[in-house]
Motif scaffolding. Structure first.
Motif, PDB file in Angstrom:
ATOM      1  N   THR A 845      58.378  43.711  37.057  1.00  0.00           N
ATOM      2  CA  THR A 845      57.260  44.468  36.480  1.00  0.00           C
ATOM      3  C   THR A 845      57.119  44.199  34.983  1.00  0.00           C
ATOM      4  O   THR A 845      56.003  44.116  34.442  1.00  0.00           O
ATOM      5  N   SER A 846      58.258  44.027  34.314  1.00  0.00           N
ATOM      6  CA  SER A 846      58.222  43.741  32.873  1.00  0.00           C
ATOM      7  C   SER A 846      57.470  42.447  32.598  1.00  0.00           C
ATOM      8  O   SER A 846      56.693  42.354  31.638  1.00  0.00           O
ATOM      9  N   GLY A 847      57.677  41.447  33.439  1.00  0.00           N
ATOM     10  CA  GLY A 847      56.961  40.180  33.284  1.00  0.00           C
ATOM     11  C   GLY A 847      55.473  40.341  33.502  1.00  0.00           C
ATOM     12  O   GLY A 847      54.665  39.632  32.881  1.00  0.00           O
ATOM     13  N   CYS A 848      55.100  41.277  34.377  1.00  0.00           N
ATOM     14  CA  CYS A 848      53.670  41.526  34.625  1.00  0.00           C
ATOM     15  C   CYS A 848      52.964  42.013  33.363  1.00  0.00           C
ATOM     16  O   CYS A 848      51.765  41.768  33.177  1.00  0.00           O
ATOM     17  N   GLN A 849      53.707  42.707  32.521  1.00  0.00           N
ATOM     18  CA  GLN A 849      53.120  43.185  31.264  1.00  0.00           C
ATOM     19  C   GLN A 849      52.710  41.989  30.403  1.00  0.00           C
ATOM     20  O   GLN A 849      51.618  41.967  29.820  1.00  0.00           O
ATOM     21  N   HIS A 850      53.555  40.947  30.366  1.00  0.00           N
ATOM     22  CA  HIS A 850      53.236  39.743  29.596  1.00  0.00           C
ATOM     23  C   HIS A 850      52.032  39.022  30.200  1.00  0.00           C
ATOM     24  O   HIS A 850      51.134  38.566  29.473  1.00  0.00           O
ATOM     25  N   LEU A 851      52.017  38.931  31.540  1.00  0.00           N
ATOM     26  CA  LEU A 851      50.893  38.271  32.213  1.00  0.00           C
ATOM     27  C   LEU A 851      49.590  39.033  32.000  1.00  0.00           C
ATOM     28  O   LEU A 851      48.526  38.428  31.832  1.00  0.00           O
ATOM     29  N   ALA A 852      49.688  40.359  32.006  1.00  0.00           N
ATOM     30  CA  ALA A 852      48.495  41.189  31.803  1.00  0.00           C
ATOM     31  C   ALA A 852      47.893  40.943  30.420  1.00  0.00           C
ATOM     32  O   ALA A 852      46.661  40.887  30.253  1.00  0.00           O
ATOM     33  N   GLU A 853      48.757  40.769  29.434  1.00  0.00           N
ATOM     34  CA  GLU A 853      48.269  40.494  28.077  1.00  0.00           C
ATOM     35  C   GLU A 853      47.549  39.147  28.023  1.00  0.00           C
ATOM     36  O   GLU A 853      46.536  39.004  27.335  1.00  0.00           O
ATOM     37  N   VAL A 854      48.068  38.165  28.758  1.00  0.00           N
ATOM     38  CA  VAL A 854      47.405  36.851  28.809  1.00  0.00           C
ATOM     39  C   VAL A 854      46.034  36.975  29.473  1.00  0.00           C
ATOM     40  O   VAL A 854      45.030  36.457  28.972  1.00  0.00           O
ATOM     41  N   LEU A 855      45.986  37.675  30.616  1.00  0.00           N
ATOM     42  CA  LEU A 855      44.722  37.808  31.354  1.00  0.00           C
ATOM     43  C   LEU A 855      43.664  38.531  30.527  1.00  0.00           C
ATOM     44  O   LEU A 855      42.465  38.252  30.644  1.00  0.00           O
ATOM     45  N   LEU A 879      48.380  44.111  36.483  1.00  0.00           N
ATOM     46  CA  LEU A 879      47.549  42.910  36.629  1.00  0.00           C
ATOM     47  C   LEU A 879      46.107  43.291  36.965  1.00  0.00           C
ATOM     48  O   LEU A 879      45.151  42.703  36.443  1.00  0.00           O
ATOM     49  N   CYS A 880      45.949  44.290  37.839  1.00  0.00           N
ATOM     50  CA  CYS A 880      44.595  44.722  38.224  1.00  0.00           C
ATOM     51  C   CYS A 880      43.837  45.298  37.026  1.00  0.00           C
ATOM     52  O   CYS A 880      42.620  45.048  36.867  1.00  0.00           O
ATOM     53  N   ASP A 881      44.537  46.047  36.209  1.00  0.00           N
ATOM     54  CA  ASP A 881      43.893  46.594  35.003  1.00  0.00           C
ATOM     55  C   ASP A 881      43.437  45.476  34.079  1.00  0.00           C
ATOM     56  O   ASP A 881      42.352  45.538  33.473  1.00  0.00           O
ATOM     57  N   ALA A 882      44.265  44.429  33.966  1.00  0.00           N
ATOM     58  CA  ALA A 882      43.919  43.298  33.090  1.00  0.00           C
ATOM     59  C   ALA A 882      42.728  42.519  33.629  1.00  0.00           C
ATOM     60  O   ALA A 882      41.875  42.045  32.868  1.00  0.00           O
ATOM     61  N   ILE A 883      42.657  42.412  34.959  1.00  0.00           N
ATOM     62  CA  ILE A 883      41.547  41.667  35.589  1.00  0.00           C
ATOM     63  C   ILE A 883      40.204  42.320  35.281  1.00  0.00           C
ATOM     64  O   ILE A 883      39.165  41.647  35.188  1.00  0.00           O
ATOM     65  N   LYS A 884      40.226  43.634  35.082  1.00  0.00           N
ATOM     66  CA  LYS A 884      38.980  44.358  34.815  1.00  0.00           C
ATOM     67  C   LYS A 884      38.447  44.109  33.397  1.00  0.00           C
ATOM     68  O   LYS A 884      37.294  44.411  33.101  1.00  0.00           O
ATOM     69  N   GLN A 885      39.291  43.576  32.535  1.00  0.00           N
ATOM     70  CA  GLN A 885      38.885  43.357  31.145  1.00  0.00           C
ATOM     71  C   GLN A 885      37.797  42.282  31.061  1.00  0.00           C
ATOM     72  O   GLN A 885      37.800  41.307  31.823  1.00  0.00           O
ATOM     73  N   PRO A 886      36.841  42.424  30.133  1.00  0.00           N
ATOM     74  CA  PRO A 886      35.698  41.496  30.048  1.00  0.00           C
ATOM     75  C   PRO A 886      36.111  40.057  29.723  1.00  0.00           C
ATOM     76  O   PRO A 886      35.428  39.108  30.117  1.00  0.00           O
ATOM     77  N   ASN A 887      37.230  39.853  29.029  1.00  0.00           N
ATOM     78  CA  ASN A 887      37.663  38.501  28.669  1.00  0.00           C
ATOM     79  C   ASN A 887      38.386  37.781  29.807  1.00  0.00           C
ATOM     80  O   ASN A 887      38.648  36.590  29.716  1.00  0.00           O
ATOM     81  N   CYS A 888      38.713  38.516  30.863  1.00  0.00           N
ATOM     82  CA  CYS A 888      39.438  37.910  31.993  1.00  0.00           C
ATOM     83  C   CYS A 888      38.468  37.195  32.922  1.00  0.00           C
ATOM     84  O   CYS A 888      37.528  37.810  33.447  1.00  0.00           O
ATOM     85  N   HIS A 889      38.692  35.905  33.152  1.00  0.00           N
ATOM     86  CA  HIS A 889      37.840  35.117  34.043  1.00  0.00           C
ATOM     87  C   HIS A 889      38.612  34.623  35.271  1.00  0.00           C
ATOM     88  O   HIS A 889      38.287  33.577  35.845  1.00  0.00           O
ATOM     89  N   LYS A 914      34.916  44.357  44.469  1.00  0.00           N
ATOM     90  CA  LYS A 914      34.129  44.699  43.291  1.00  0.00           C
ATOM     91  C   LYS A 914      33.778  43.461  42.466  1.00  0.00           C
ATOM     92  O   LYS A 914      32.693  43.364  41.888  1.00  0.00           O
ATOM     93  N   ASN A 915      34.715  42.511  42.413  1.00  0.00           N
ATOM     94  CA  ASN A 915      34.540  41.316  41.584  1.00  0.00           C
ATOM     95  C   ASN A 915      34.116  40.148  42.473  1.00  0.00           C
ATOM     96  O   ASN A 915      34.927  39.615  43.232  1.00  0.00           O
ATOM     97  N   PRO A 916      32.870  39.719  42.411  1.00  0.00           N
ATOM     98  CA  PRO A 916      32.377  38.657  43.313  1.00  0.00           C
ATOM     99  C   PRO A 916      33.018  37.299  43.043  1.00  0.00           C
ATOM    100  O   PRO A 916      32.940  36.403  43.876  1.00  0.00           O
ATOM    101  N   TYR A 917      33.651  37.132  41.898  1.00  0.00           N
ATOM    102  CA  TYR A 917      34.252  35.833  41.556  1.00  0.00           C
ATOM    103  C   TYR A 917      35.749  35.773  41.887  1.00  0.00           C
ATOM    104  O   TYR A 917      36.361  34.720  41.776  1.00  0.00           O
TER     105      TYR A 917
END
Length: 924
Positions: A845-855, A879-889, A914-917
């Motif tokens: 889970t700790s690593g997910c925090q780093h990945l979330a920041e990247v996303l 990760l799901c919270d990060a995916i919702k961010q506008p900069n995440c593609h 929710k996310n068509p892409y």
């Protein structure tokens, strides 16, 4: 004295004790139950019990252990004479059963097997066979008698014959006399017709007046052997809940529950089991059976086949000549490894000799033997042709066979026979012909003498009638049959498709037309060709087809014009040849191939396993035919050779074809292949300037070989864009060569060097990746034993390299700390990486925090695969919270959804909707 095995046996033996001994017996009994871990009989009941009462108490409390306890106490009170007398009586009762079993086997033998029982009673045969059978219960690892043995063999190979030989040898006192007092045979295909019964009934159903009771027999379960035949006929997957299983052999239960209870050791767990089944049935069920050893039945060897022919043909010269005819036909000879079919083939050829006909014409192929054999059964010896009744009877039999193939039915009742035009008065005729056998567990159930005879008759049905005329709607058309056969949907269809193609041969058509007295429809061949063309066009259908099955069909037909027509539109071929027969039929079809675009094949260890020079020469001729298609098919773009052992000469044949000017594939895969003279191989690659994809995965490469690859890739004309070198035993020293390749080569875009130990060479590789001349876009470093220091090197690459699009570092000990190092570079505004694959990297889970920041900040990263890590539900939510961010593609998130709770799974599903892409890629 009455029998030891009677229900009153205990009482009679207790009466042999005097008053003092009887009291001593009771005192020892008080301790014996505790020492054996058994329930203690209340002392007051024991103390006041008479001899008859005590016998009843022993049976009531100890059941099958009653005799074990009693005999142990007899020895304790110095009455060994009683124990010894009991042992003698046990042996006597077993001998009575052995005599009964031998008599029963002799009665059943001719009903089940073509081969006369007298053949197996010959001293020279018996000696070899007993030695073989003895090995069934000798463990290869411990050399002790295993508790449960699985006997594996393809359908019809002769497993039942082996089991009957074992029972016959035991009944004659030739083996397992000390191991087993009783052997019981249960055929799943037959006993399942009984629906509901007790195990006691199944054991005694053919012994109407046993001299022993079931209670006494099972009192020594370790002396019992249950033979379970035809496991594939059980029709259950042994997944019944434990509570549904049964441990009472007297209780009536559904037969599948009884057998499941026996197999899963709920009932009589101390007994031994010998279980026979097909490879497919064991693939499905073996992990649910606690077995100690597995043996394989391969059928008759060459010497035994020859002996069968000598047995049937009294004249030795004639026997040798006929055997030679069969030996020269690889398909026919392989079929003779199956005991029942070996005898049938020999019988068929003997009939041809007796009718002054040339047996060579019958040996043309497998289908011609079956045609001659079956049609002759319906033509009286004195007649030149069949009667009207004989024609109708064969038509009805073929209709029955077709229905059985489509309904997975191999045991038929009288209603089945009647529906297909076989009336009660016909049954005895078919039984006398040995076309049908009567099921021994029911008077009104019948089956074909061998599954292949049912397949042949089903094939004849499609030549003489239309499926639309069949009384059963389960019977499908020829087009559906073809695809079903080629795709191996029904694994018990071994010969059916081949027989249909074989029956289209001119000689077989003439035989059928002469028998039935009318011209057969010529539409079947056209329908088959059209169906094959449709399969070749539809990629989904083609992917399901086993090309080796198609090769056998075309080989059986022996119509080169038809083969060439099919091969013309069959532009993608994939096959695995496991023996000479496979290679021969593949070579036959490939000789007629001129427009192939994709070829993928393996010949495994065929060339390594060959025993003599003559056989090797035959194999190499076939191998040359396979290789020559590389020259003939000038549109061949993809060549894949996998899992193959090549001799020096075979390697040279392949090289000569690969370097031919007309052989210019865009993609070449050579995986797990023994390559003679790799210098020559890599040199010939330099001549193909059309090669874009080179895959040498699982090919051992020395440092000198890697240098040759460098020379190849350094050529100006080199067009290779993708290089696959996974698991090639590369060393860290090779990284220096790869670093040079990455800097100098301007076409290489994809490099896979996974599953090689490269840790100490990574600094060289990463230095090259940072070079401005490096054009690599995809790099795979999974399972490369990378250490902590490597993450700093790779982080530097991610920071400086703006060309690299994809990085796969799965199956390395990245951990959260290493991921944090990489994520620092990935979070930079100009990070160019689009795909990061970090599966099985010990991320939490700790690593997910780093990945979330990247996303949240990286707009270029579109693919992230993190399966098989320790993310937990909280990590996925990050990760799901990060995916919702506008900069995440992000467009693809790969993880194993089943690792998480229901709430998290719903969260992922909702995010995907929710996310068509976005695609949530659930991996295994």
């Amino acid at each position: 004295m009455a029998s030891f095995f009677s229900d009153f046996g205990l009482m009679w033996y207790l009466q042999e004790l005097n008053k003092k001994e009887f009291m001593k017996f009771k005192e020892v009994l008080k301790q014996e139950g505790l020492q054996c871990g058994l329930q203690q009989i209340p002392w007051m009941e024991v103390k006041k019990a008479s001899r008859e009462d005590l016998a009843n108490l022993l049976v009531k409390y100890y059941e099958k252990k009653a005799w074990d306890v009693t005999l142990s106490i007899f020895q304790n009170i110095n009455r060994n004479d009683l124990s010894e007398r009991a042992a003698r009586e046990i042996a006597g009762q077993s001998k009575i059963y052995q005599a009964h079993l031998k008599n029963k086997l002799c009665q059943d033998w001719s009903r089940k097997f073509y081969i006369p029982i007298q053949y197996f009673l010959k001293p020279e045969v018996t000696k070899d066979k007993v030695s073989y059978l003895q090995q069934l219960f000798i463990s290869e690892t411990t050399e002790k008698r295993p508790h449960t043995v699985l006997l594996k063999g393809v359908s019809g190979v002769g497993k039942t014959l082996v089991l009957f030989q074992l029972m016959l040898a035991w009944s004659e006192g030739l083996l397992f006399q000390d191991e087993f007092s009783y052997i019981f045979y249960l055929c799943c295909e037959e006993v399942k017709q009984l629906k509901t019964e007790s195990l006691a009934y199944l054991m005694f159903r053919e012994w109407s007046s046993p001299s022993a009771s079931i209670v006494e027999i099972v009192s020594q379960p370790a002396k019992l052997l249950f033979i379970i035949d035809s496991l594939e006929g059980l029709n259950c997957d042994l997944t019944e809940p434990e509570l549904e299983l049964c441990d009472n052999w007297m209780e009536k239960r559904p037969v599948n529950i009884l057998l499941s209870s026996l197999l899963r050791r709920k009932m009589l767990p101390e007994s031994s089991l010998l279980i026979a089944g097909t490879p497919e049935s064991f693939d499905q069920l073996e992990h649910r059976i606690d077995y100690t050893d597995m043996k394989t039945v391969t059928g008759f060897d060459e010497n035994t086949i020859r002996m069968c022919f000598q047995e049937l043909f009294q004249d030795e010269s004639t026997a040798q000549n006929v055997f030679r005819l069969v030996r020269e036909k690889e398909q026919l000879f392989r079929m003779c490894h199956i005991p029942t079919l070996c005898w049938a083939v020999a019988t068929c050829l003997k009939n041809e000799k007796e009718k002054a006909r040339d047996p060579a014409s019958v040996c043309r192929c497998i289908t011609s033997v079956y045609t001659a054999y079956i049609l002759n059964l319906f033509i009286p010896k004195s007649a030149h042709g069949p009667s009207k009744k004989g024609q109708d009877l064969l038509r009805g039999l073929c209709s029955l066979a077709a229905e059985g193939m489509w309904t997975d039915k191999f045991v038929f009742n009288q209603e089945d026979l009647g529906r297909n035009g076989i009336v009660s008065s016909d049954i005895s005729t078919l039984l006398n012909m040995s076309v049908l056998l009567k099921s021994k567990d029911s008077k009104n159930f019948y089956k074909f003498h061998h599954p292949s005879i049912q397949e042949f008759c089903a094939a004849v049905f499609y030549l003489v009638k239309s499926h639309e005329d069949h009384p059963s709607k389960d019977v499908q058309g020829i087009e559906t049959l073809l695809f079903t056969f080629l795709s191996k949907v029904r694994v018990h269809w071994i010969y059916l498709g081949c027989f249909i193609f074989g029956l289209l041969h001119k000689s077989e058509q003439e035989k059928l037309q002469a028998f039935f007295g009318y011209q057969l429809s010529q539409e079947v061949e056209q329908k088959l060709c059209q169906s094959l063309e449709e399969i070749s066009i539809d990629e989904d259908l083609w992917e399901q087809v086993d090309d080796m099955k198609l090769f056998y069909c075309l080989f059986e037909m022996e119509n080169e014009a038809f083969v060439m027509q099919v091969m013309d539109f069959w532009q993608r071929i994939k096959f695995v040849a496991k023996n000479y027969s496979d290679l021969m039929v593949a070579a036959y079809c490939l000789r007629n191939c001129f427009s192939l675009q994709t070829l993928s094949f393996s010949i495994q260890d065929i060339l390594q396993e060959v025993q003599d020079q003559s056989s090797l020469e035959k194999l190499l001729i076939c191998w040359q035919d396979v290789c020559s298609v590389l020259v003939r098919s000038q549109q061949l773009h993809i060549i894949q050779v996998k899992d193959t052992y090549l001799t020096d000469l075979a390697s040279l044949m392949l090289y000569n074809c690969l370097k031919h000017p007309t052989c210019t594939p865009r993609e070449l895969q050579v995986n797990n292949v023994t390559l003679w003279n790799k210098n020559m191989f890599i040199d010939l690659l330099s001549q193909n300037h059309n090669l874009h994809h080179l895959d040498l995965n699982l090919t051992s490469l020395a440092n000198s070989d890697v240098k040759l690859l460098f020379d190849l890739l350094n050529q100006e004309e080199c067009s290779i864009e993708e290089l696959q070198l996974a698991d090639c035993q590369l060393s860290p020293d090779d990284c220096m060569i790869f670093s040079c390749i990455l800097i100098s080569n301007k076409t290489l875009r994809h490099l896979n060097i996974s599953s090689n130990k490269l840790d100490k060479g990574m600094h060289l590789l990463c230095k090259a990746l940072c070079h401005p001349d490096c054009v690599l876009e995809y790099l795979v470093l999974s399972n490369c034993s990378l250490s902590e220091q490597c993450w700093d090197y790779l982080s530097d690459v991610l920071k400086r390299n703006k060309i690299l699009k994809s990085l796969d570092i799965s199956s390395n000990d990245l951990k959260d700390e290493g991921l944090k190092v990489l994520c620092k570079s990935l979070s930079l505004p100009d990070s160019a990486l689009k795909s990061l694959i970090v599966e099985r990297c010990l991320i939490t889970t700790s690593g997910c925090q780093h990945l979330a920041e990247v996303l949240s900040s990286n707009q270029n990263l579109t693919i992230l695969q993190v399966s098989n890590n320790k993310l937990q539900d909280t990590g996925v939510k990050l990760l799901c919270d990060a995916i919702k961010q506008p900069n995440c593609h992000l467009t693809t998130l790969g993880l194993r959804i089943t690792d998480f709770d229901k709430e998290t799974q719903e969260l992922l599903t909702a995010e995907e909707e929710k996310n068509p892409y976005l695609i949530i890629l659930s991996t295994v």
